[in-house]
Design an enzyme around this catalytic site. Structure first.
Site, PDB file in Angstrom:
ATOM      1  N   LYS A  72       0.857  -1.194   0.000  1.00  0.00           N
ATOM      2  CA  LYS A  72       0.000   0.000   0.000  1.00  0.00           C
ATOM      3  C   LYS A  72       0.890   1.239   0.000  1.00  0.00           C
ATOM      4  O   LYS A  72       1.953   1.239   0.644  1.00  0.00           O
ATOM      5  CB  LYS A  72      -0.860  -0.062   1.268  1.00  0.00           C
ATOM      6  CG  LYS A  72      -1.916   1.000   1.412  1.00  0.00           C
ATOM      7  CD  LYS A  72      -2.727   0.734   2.693  1.00  0.00           C
ATOM      8  CE  LYS A  72      -3.856   1.697   2.926  1.00  0.00           C
ATOM      9  NZ  LYS A  72      -4.659   1.327   4.123  1.00  0.00           N
ATOM     10  N   SER A 113      -9.580   1.125   3.316  1.00  0.00           N
ATOM     11  CA  SER A 113      -8.807   1.999   2.451  1.00  0.00           C
ATOM     12  C   SER A 113      -7.726   1.290   1.631  1.00  0.00           C
ATOM     13  O   SER A 113      -7.186   1.882   0.710  1.00  0.00           O
ATOM     14  CB  SER A 113      -8.130   3.077   3.302  1.00  0.00           C
ATOM     15  OG  SER A 113      -7.204   2.476   4.205  1.00  0.00           O
ATOM     16  N   SER A 173      -9.516  -1.567   7.338  1.00  0.00           N
ATOM     17  CA  SER A 173      -9.047  -1.290   5.974  1.00  0.00           C
ATOM     18  C   SER A 173      -8.399  -2.445   5.231  1.00  0.00           C
ATOM     19  O   SER A 173      -8.088  -2.293   4.055  1.00  0.00           O
ATOM     20  CB  SER A 173      -8.063  -0.133   5.996  1.00  0.00           C
ATOM     21  OG  SER A 173      -8.781   1.054   5.983  1.00  0.00           O
TER      22      SER A 173
END
Ligand code: GLN
Length: 453
Positions: free
Chosen positions: A54, A129, A153
């Protein structure tokens, strides 16, 4: 014969191009991965793996954007500890993936690079996310990926994309080099398509790091499946998770799995987590408070983008922060500043801290009776892009089943449970006591092998 790692790295840019409509990746780091390989590369437990991370995890000499204009132009001078451990284990890191700006969101729509799309249906969100990491794994661009889970997330996008998604115990994995959102919640987490690789990646990144004082010294055991052990586990069902808003197909998958476990002679017990309903409120007070403090460092001087150079310093700060941060990040900074302000601190922040302690006690109490808790991961199936972005409260409610574990700091994982009638992934969540990730792997493996939906 499986292609060599170097060939897979070389093929990555073309594969990425083919899937470009999904918008899963912010930076292609495959040329760096290839250079890192030198020769046959490091031999290690992940030397056959393509990985993505990420884009709130630092990798030396690559941009770290956090999907925010604020960090435009920022190149990281160092590598995060969990990322370094992947590299040392021989993994090739080929991509930095899209996310909600600074990891705030549940849909990967709040990104300055545009939304990521769900590979099962590109009109739907992949969750967030860490949506880019989830999609990179689900679309088979990579074998596994790291995300960060502050309130769901990784577990929620794993549920929306049909993957395993493990949030370890708070402190299990070093946060050194993970851009902070809410430091007492943030945990580097893992996505993969099967339980073995999920466990393998977890074992590589977990363990104490002198560079993170909140990382735990607890030993990391290596997972090996033991059916007898799996069958001996006691499963808890919390009545508070039989929510009114729960999607009917997720609910029936949940009840079917309970029925199956009972039919296999597992001990299934009803337990109560009485403070569950206060989770969302406490979470959105505490995390915004921490975020407002953590994000103060993006002042236009130290990192990335600067709105202007002329005029007064105060104006420079204001212009940089007003134009650099998107609306959701600004909302959280304002909420966090408010709950910490003189006169309101006791009413909101201190009160939420007390609720956090009560929720933690709920879990400790339940784990006196059971080894694992089985719950849904999300109240709904993946929703259409654009339907919740302007309605923050509805968006926040997507996290109702994942934030209690984050408040308590216990480990939890999404396990994929097949698809809905309309072909969308369904996920359920297993939660264990502190540092007992291994029990989650045992039962998941049993379900993976024995249960067909
Ligand atoms: N959706 C939650 C939020 O917006 C969780 C985010 C996360 O875990 N990073 O805060």
């Amino acid at each position: 014969m499986t292609p060599r790692l170097s060939e897979r790295i070389e093929a990555f840019p073309a594969a990425l191009k083919e899937q470009s409509e999904l918008n899963a990746v912010i930076t292609d780091t495959s040329s760096q991965a290839l250079a890192h390989l030198d020769g046959d590369g490091t031999q290690g437990p992940l030397s056959d793996c393509l990985l993505a991370i990420k884009d709130n995890l630092n990798l030396v000499d690559s941009p770290t954007t956090c999907a925010s204009w604020t960090l435009a132009g920022y190149i990281s001078p160092y590598t995060a500890t969990p990322v370094q451990r992947l590299l040392d284990a021989g993994a090739a890191i080929v991509a930095k993936t899209n996310l909600d700006e600074f990891a705030m969101g549940s849909s990967t729509e709040y990104s300055c690079f545009g939304p990521t799309r769900n590979p099962y249906n590109p009109d739907l969100v992949p969750g967030g996310s860490s949506g880019g990491s989830a999609v990179a794994v689900a679309a088979e661009l990579v074998d596994a990926a790291l995300g960060s889970d502050t309130g769901g997330s990784v577990r929620q996008p794993a549920a929306f994309c049909g993957l395993f998604g493990l949030k370890p115990t708070y402190g299990r994995v070093s946060r050194y080099g993970l851009v902070a959102f809410a430091s007492s919640f943030d945990q580097v987490s893992v996505f993969a398509r099967d339980i073995d690789l999920t466990a393998r990646v977890f074992e590589v990144i977990a363990g104490h790091d002198p560079l993170d004082s909140t990382s735990a010294a607890e030993p990391v055991t290596s997972f090996s499946y033991d059916e007898e052990h799996a069958r001996s586990l006691t499963i808890g069902i919390a009545r508070e998770y039989e929510h009114e808003g729960l999607d009917e197909e997720i609910g029936s998958r949940y009840r079917n799995l309970i029925k199956f476990l009972k039919s296999e002679d597992f001990t299934v017990k009803e337990v109560s987590l009485p403070h569950t309903d206060y989770g969302i409120a406490a979470y959105y007070i505490l995390t915004t408070a921490e975020a407002s403090s953590n994000l103060a460092r993006y002042d236009g001087i130290r990192y990335g983008m600067r709105a202007r150079v002329e005029g007064d310093l105060e104006g420079l700060y204001t212009d940089t922060r007003s134009s650099g941060f998107g609306p959701e990040v600004q909302r959280r900074i304002m909420l966090g500043t408010y709950v910490l302000s003189a006169g309101y601190m006791d009413r909101y922040y201190i009160c939420a801290q007390r609720v956090r302690r009560l929720i933690q006690r709920d879990f400790l109490h339940a784990f006196k009776e059971v080894d694992l808790l089985l719950t849904p991961t999300t109240p709904t199936l993946p929703f259409p892009i654009g339907t919740k972005v302007d309605d923050p409260l509805t968006m926040y409610l997507s996290d109702v089943f994942t934030v209690p574990m984050s408040l308590a700091g216990v480990p939890a994982m999404n396990i994929p449970m097949g698809q809905s009638r309309g072909g969308l992934p369904i996920g359920l969540q297993l939660t264990a006591n502190y540092f007992r990730e291994e029990t989650i792997f045992q039962l998941s493996r049993f379900i993976e092998q024995r249960y067909s939906v």
